[in-house]
Enzyme design. Structure first.
Site, PDB file in Angstrom:
ATOM      1  N   LEU B 236       0.810  -1.220   0.000  1.00 24.78           N
ATOM      2  CA  LEU B 236       0.000   0.000   0.000  1.00 24.78           C
ATOM      3  C   LEU B 236       0.852   1.282   0.000  1.00 24.78           C
ATOM      4  O   LEU B 236       1.719   1.461   0.855  1.00 24.78           O
ATOM      5  CB  LEU B 236      -0.924  -0.001   1.232  1.00 24.78           C
ATOM      6  CG  LEU B 236      -1.945   1.138   1.303  1.00 24.78           C
ATOM      7  CD1 LEU B 236      -2.955   1.046   0.176  1.00 24.78           C
ATOM      8  CD2 LEU B 236      -2.639   1.155   2.651  1.00 24.78           C
ATOM      9  N   ASP B 237       0.579   2.174  -0.956  1.00 23.24           N
ATOM     10  CA  ASP B 237       1.218   3.490  -1.036  1.00 23.24           C
ATOM     11  C   ASP B 237       2.738   3.409  -1.092  1.00 23.24           C
ATOM     12  O   ASP B 237       3.432   4.325  -0.630  1.00 23.24           O
ATOM     13  CB  ASP B 237       0.785   4.370   0.154  1.00 23.24           C
ATOM     14  CG  ASP B 237      -0.710   4.626   0.148  1.00 23.24           C
ATOM     15  OD1 ASP B 237      -1.295   4.668  -0.940  1.00 23.24           O
ATOM     16  OD2 ASP B 237      -1.304   4.763   1.239  1.00 23.24           O
ATOM     17  N   ALA B 238       3.260   2.333  -1.645  1.00 24.17           N
ATOM     18  CA  ALA B 238       4.713   2.158  -1.688  1.00 24.17           C
ATOM     19  C   ALA B 238       5.237   1.989  -3.111  1.00 24.17           C
ATOM     20  O   ALA B 238       6.413   1.694  -3.310  1.00 24.17           O
ATOM     21  CB  ALA B 238       5.117   0.957  -0.836  1.00 24.17           C
TER      22      ALA B 238
END
Lengths: 292, 292, 292, 292
Positions: B236-238
């Site tokens: 996530l969000d990486a």
């Protein structure tokens, strides 16, 4: 990027009329001798049909030195166009810089700090001031300082400029930086130092050219103030722009606040502009610059 | 630059292990056929020894079409390295974009405006919402809207994602934009849409990943808030970051002010990131991107 | 605004639970004695119900001195709340600053330049370095430099911190600036210097706390890097933030470029944060700051 | 902050010659009736000796309505100075806005999006265009659109402006927004709409006033382009500035790139300026503005 001597490079800059195959011709020439391109920029100005390129080549990847490279590249450039303009910088040849100042200290402090800490890898040959105040701090950094007093008398002023010229040219400088010098260079000096004399003007040009730009900005009620690093030309504050920056102000900022906030932008814009110049990243074409 | 059809171009992107002569090889190949390079970017990542280039060539300068160019360039790339990765985009092939939304309107409004005014030259094929609210404005712009309700029940959610997948893939899109979609894509969809699914996260990543980033930012008392446009990956969000932006906040801004100010940055960062993606300017290498 | 001694002012800072009539009570008190308010800021944190104000009053407009003002204002504050926190600064009392450094020169150069040119009107009492390198430039500015060597041995390190403490506290400083000091203050010193010790961290916190933030930023592939000026607390890089700034980077910037570009932001953010602190513009409330 | 009707406020704006005790007088008046000040700004322009303040008071904290507040405040203001200028806005009175457009869509799209999503809490009464193109999108948002054709014939043009005036004034608007209207208002309309007519100019004024500012910027070779939101006055592009913004450009940006990048700044600067205006945050004094 700070080029250290252990990473010696040859930096080729070229401007010529655009045509098919320039990139191939130049890169092919380098590839023929095993030249390792570390950084490359190309640009075509479609309004003038002019092509610009800048290439950094690892010096140790070529089987010859800079003189031979210049000899051979002269042929490549001549093939491309008889209007081609080019230069090659050997990064082992350290850039020599002379700084002209008045009483305002911030730009000089900043440059001394950058040079002293090794961040800006140039030889700061001399600082010349039309006032003596900035002598001690200059000399504390081990840099020679020359005080050349200026008067308003035209003849004395011309003499002073001649002294400045001699002092500066003794070092055969790549850059003569007007770090808030506050004196307008005579046209013949602008001509003589074209492409070498760099000024920091304390406004976002073309707004507020000339004297007391922060006062002008305050009067107009702008919400951002700025600074402009540009080459000096005979027309005041109208030379090709290398770098600009701005900072927000609001109604709580009076002129003295603008002066203070503006200093931070002046320092940073001058440092960026000077770095681009000494790394041979700036190609001038008419009133515009290409900054690779 | 918006590429209009009258300026048809072939855009070559290449990544491969660095070695001497790549620029010469590629530009030489083009020069051989009279290829007119309009824009060129080169970059070497010295930490990984990987070379990247992107070239825009005028289509009408070459004596063959894009299929033949692909055939011939395959040989050039194979010569350079068997690990070379490349693609060629014919700008006559208009980019197809599908947008996923929830209830937050600002990013969608912004994209609709840019596409509607011709500023962003893509084919906006469909908007899919897990809520119906943004249907009318989408349809007012002449774009089909699909409402796919999502529930928290895992099985129903999986069904919903499958519906979204089918609706999106029907258009064979170059980009699937999560314009504040508020649903976490399942890993298999991240995998399937790798390098195509683009998210706008409302924080300056890696700060404040996950839920309610403006609340996190408020709690921490930061003085700038930001937004990040990145490729979606299973973590996530990486994913690799394409673009970021920030805006100042101060103690007078509560969470709702941050939300409002942040929207302007989200819109702008998403629009810039999407433009770079559809103009084939983004080359991904590990967790990092090269954006020419 | 730099407060010159000819414009002596009393600066009142107050924080207390919000209620109706605080502004009226405080400004009424001042008006009663002819107090001329030159600058006034008010803020209510609606999440905590806390009110903050900062007032600058012309010293010569009041019929009494700072001691009597403090006496009288104590009554006003007590009336408002027994939880009220307040202080009054007489701008004739020049701020004393101690700077802790290691080898990195840029922040120190910048502070020396700002103090030397009169832009930052503080008394720079001493610079303390855990390495000797920055001694000469400090002394060239006429500032005492103390070299306190640090070792990794815990006991020797504790001794070194004790020496630093004694050297710093001798000056009863208003600010102890960690200008890239590179040593983590022990918890008891964080406690002792709470609200006085100011650090500049070379990342946009909370991203990349701890060691080698530019390396972390490079690995993550961010498109902006930053710096954070904050009060030092026992939790590393987690103290209340005073000021932050960012600068763009792209794929052409390797770690050393980030380090160089980051320096400009570190210098500017530290200078702004320190100015706000010494002008008594910062009110801390939990992990957040109000900066008037 | 968007003021919702559940948080009804009275917003007091006052400008008058500076003197001791104004803050005390005004805040004392409010405190007397239990007025809860939610936000307060004060400023003294030391060059003109003029004092400005803006106060937000919770409507439900006062024992009377806005009419009675106006009656009573008139007395306070008269006591302070017979040159005092003041106004009180009841946030329950929703701001009415009329927008004038031509063919350029981006500013209108942006405003429609902000109003449609509730971010900008105004009543968008009408859009008037001198071309018909932007009618459909306006009407898709449920806003009336009026097409008033303009010709170059002076008499016909005067007639057209009279039509625009009548159409606009029918709504008794607080703001008439020239969202890239491309027609110069006649002096009598500038006079009539003074302090209400808001323009977005696509340059960083005072640079590049007048026609084709991006072309001017390109010719001059600036490194930043900008936009300016200002009140319309009879002197072209010289009215008091409310807000400004800039964005970086470089040599790779031709005029069409500048136009595209500039749009993002125009939209944002106009939205910020309009928000400040409709929240009664802008106090004009001569050519300068105070924006609380």
């Amino acid at each position: 990027m700070v080029v250290s001597s252990s990473e010696r490079r040859f930096v080729i800059s070229l401007g010529c009329p655009d045509q098919t195959g320039i990139v191939a011709r130049v890169s092919g020439f380098l590839a023929e001798f095993g030249g390792w391109i570390v950084e490359a920029g190309h640009h075509t100005d479609t309004t003038t049909g002019w092509f610009f390129t800048r290439l950094e080549v690892r010096a140790d990847s070529l089987p010859f030195g800079v003189d031979e490279l210049r000899n051979r590249f002269a042929g490549v450039a001549a093939d491309l166009s008889d209007r081609a303009e080019w230069r090659i910088w050997d990064t082992d040849e350290r850039r020599r810089v002379v700084v002209l100042v008045s009483k305002e200290a911030h730009c000089l402090h900043d440059l001394l700090g950058r040079v002293g800490s090794g961040e800006l890898d140039v030889e700061l040959c001399a600082v010349i001031g039309n006032h003596p105040e900035l002598g001690p701090i200059t000399e504390a950094h081990g840099i020679p300082f020359h005080h050349v007093p200026f008067s308003k008398d035209p003849e004395a002023k011309a003499d002073a400029f001649e002294q400045v010229r001699v002092l500066a040219e003794k070092h055969d400088p790549h850059a003569i930086v007007l770090a808030r010098f506050m004196q307008v260079l005579p046209p013949e000096l602008c001509e003589r130092w074209a492409g070498k004399a760099i000024n920091i003007h304390h406004s976002f040009l073309p707004s507020f050219a000339g004297a007391r730009p922060y006062h002008q900005a305050y009067e107009r009620g702008v919400k951002l103030i700025g600074a402009t690093c540009h080459y000096v030309t005979a027309e005041l504050d109208a030379g090709p722009i290398i770098e600009q920056g701005v900072i927000r102000v609001d109604h709580t900022d009076d002129v003295s606040d603008m002066v203070r906030k503006g200093r931070d932008i002046e320092k940073m814009v001058l440092a960026r502009g000077l770095r681009a110049h000494v790394e041979d990243r700036v190609l001038v074409h008419g009133k515009r610059t290409v900054v690779f």
